[in-house]
Design a protein around this motif. Structure first.
Motif, short mmCIF file in Angstrom:
data_model
loop_
_atom_site.label_atom_id
_atom_site.label_comp_id
_atom_site.label_asym_id
_atom_site.label_seq_id
_atom_site.Cartn_x
_atom_site.Cartn_y
_atom_site.Cartn_z
N LEU A 45 8.12 -8.67 9.21
CA LEU A 45 7.82 -7.28 8.87
C LEU A 45 7.20 -6.56 10.07
N TRP A 47 5.42 -2.84 10.91
CA TRP A 47 4.90 -1.57 10.44
C TRP A 47 5.29 -0.46 11.41
N ASN A 58 -0.86 7.70 11.26
CA ASN A 58 -1.02 6.64 12.27
C ASN A 58 0.36 6.08 12.54
N PHE A 94 11.75 -0.11 4.65
CA PHE A 94 11.09 0.01 3.35
C PHE A 94 10.11 1.18 3.38
N PHE A 110 0.09 -1.50 0.59
CA PHE A 110 1.43 -2.10 0.49
C PHE A 110 1.60 -2.81 -0.86
N TRP A 113 6.59 -0.99 -3.25
CA TRP A 113 7.64 -0.96 -2.24
C TRP A 113 8.90 -0.35 -2.81
N GLY A 114 9.61 0.38 -1.97
CA GLY A 114 10.96 0.76 -2.31
C GLY A 114 11.87 -0.46 -2.17
N TYR B 35 -4.70 -9.40 4.23
CA TYR B 35 -3.84 -9.29 3.05
C TYR B 35 -2.69 -10.28 3.21
N TYR B 37 1.26 -11.39 1.63
CA TYR B 37 2.43 -10.93 0.91
C TYR B 37 3.43 -12.08 0.80
N GLN B 39 7.50 -12.91 -0.01
CA GLN B 39 8.82 -12.28 -0.03
C GLN B 39 9.91 -13.31 -0.30
N ALA B 44 11.93 -6.99 -1.73
CA ALA B 44 10.76 -6.46 -1.04
C ALA B 44 9.57 -7.40 -1.21
N PRO B 45 8.68 -7.40 -0.24
CA PRO B 45 7.47 -8.23 -0.37
C PRO B 45 6.61 -7.80 -1.56
N VAL B 47 2.44 -8.17 -2.96
CA VAL B 47 1.10 -8.52 -2.52
C VAL B 47 0.55 -9.67 -3.35
N TYR B 50 -5.50 -9.49 -1.60
CA TYR B 50 -6.01 -8.33 -0.89
C TYR B 50 -7.50 -8.53 -0.59
N ARG B 51 -7.97 -7.84 0.40
CA ARG B 51 -9.37 -7.95 0.82
C ARG B 51 -9.81 -9.40 0.95
N TYR B 88 3.57 -13.60 4.48
CA TYR B 88 3.12 -12.80 5.61
C TYR B 88 1.65 -12.43 5.44
N TRP B 92 -5.52 -4.52 9.19
CA TRP B 92 -5.66 -3.29 9.95
C TRP B 92 -6.26 -3.66 11.30
N SER B 96 -5.95 1.57 15.30
CA SER B 96 -5.28 2.48 14.37
C SER B 96 -3.87 2.07 14.02
N LYS B 97 -3.73 0.83 13.64
CA LYS B 97 -2.40 0.40 13.24
C LYS B 97 -2.52 -0.82 12.32
N TRP B 98 -1.50 -0.99 11.52
CA TRP B 98 -1.37 -2.18 10.72
C TRP B 98 -0.58 -3.23 11.52
N PHE B 100 1.13 -7.30 11.34
CA PHE B 100 1.58 -8.39 10.49
C PHE B 100 1.71 -9.68 11.28
N GLY B 102 4.06 -13.12 11.88
CA GLY B 102 5.50 -13.29 11.97
C GLY B 102 6.12 -13.91 10.73
#
Lengths: 123, 109
Positions: A45, A47, A58, A94, A110, A113-114, B35, B37, B39, B44-45, B47, B50-51, B88, B92, B96-98, B100, B102
């Motif tokens: 995945l 982002w 962002n 997605f 997340f 999801w679509g 987090y 996930y 799949q 789609a993945p 969750v 979380y946290r 996965y 954060w 300023s980005k998420w 993941f 691999g």
């Protein structure tokens, strides 16, 4: 129950612009970041970026120069455009509900999801 | 090259406990929540955690998460054939980005 319906062109030629739209049904549109995440064939995945309806956004640094995210609050839609597509942009894209924004302390990014849209870039 | 590092594959037998690890940096896992996930192919993945260690409703308590420093783990106890999937981790990043991992493909033998 929130559902995301996404659509857009599935086949592009190199250098064309990728364009996808995602509509949000059955739940609140405001108070969330809406993300696009992609997955190249057989890969993990990645982002792409996120935007909320209050102007927050962002982007992935690796894609920021080519990506535009737009919000249409009247239609509860978020759109993705990716300029100058190459074969490396071939992926399933997605639309995804992300983290909460503003006063919404939504703890589960997340979580919705679509179905995903396969976009192939090929000459 | 993913920002978060996961082993590409793992395997286990039914009933076993497997632990999937995820390694990052102070700017992501070290400072922020992790987090997890799940799949399945062609879907789609979903969750799982979380946290760091919270399970959404509907996720079996066989799945548990933990974090220590700049690493995190997902443990699956009482392994079942239906747990065969890709997993996965995500966090954060303070840039300023998420980000993941691999992904780890779990095979149930």
């Amino acid at each position: 129950q929130v559902q995301l319906q996404q659509w857009g062109a599935g086949l592009l030629k190199p250098s064309e612009t990728l364009s996808l739209i995602c509509s949000v049904y059955g739940g609140s549109f405001s108070g969330y970041y809406w993300s696009w995440i992609r997955q190249a064939p057989g890969k993990g995945l990645e982002w792409i970026g996120e935007k909320d309806n209050a102007g927050g956004s962002n982007y992935s640094p690796s894609l920021e120069s080519r990506v535009t995210l737009s919000i249409d609050t009247s239609k509860n839609q978020i759109s993705l455009t990716l300029a100058s597509a190459t074969a490396a942009d071939t992926a399933v894209y997605f639309c995804v509900r992300g983290q909460g924004s503003g006063a919404n302390a939504h703890p589960v990014p997340f979580d919705v999801w679509g179905l995903g849209t396969l976009v192939t870039v090929s000459s | 090259q993913s920002v978060l590092t996961q082993s590409p594959s793992m395997s286990g037998t039914p009933g076993q406990t497997v632990t999937i690890s995820c390694s990052g940096r102070s700017s992501n896992i070290g400072q922020n929540y992790v987090y997890w996930y799940q799949q399945f192919p062609g879907t789609a993945p979903k969750v799982l955690i979380y946290r760091n260690n919270q399970r959404p409703s509907g996720v079996p308590d066989r799945f548990s998460g933990s974090k220590s420093g700049t690493s995190a783990s997902l443990a699956i106890s009482g392994l079942r054939s239906e747990d065969e999937a890709d997993y996965y981790c995500a966090a954060w990043d303070d840039n300023s980005k998420w980000v993941f991992g691999g992904g780890t493909r779990l095979t149930v033998l």
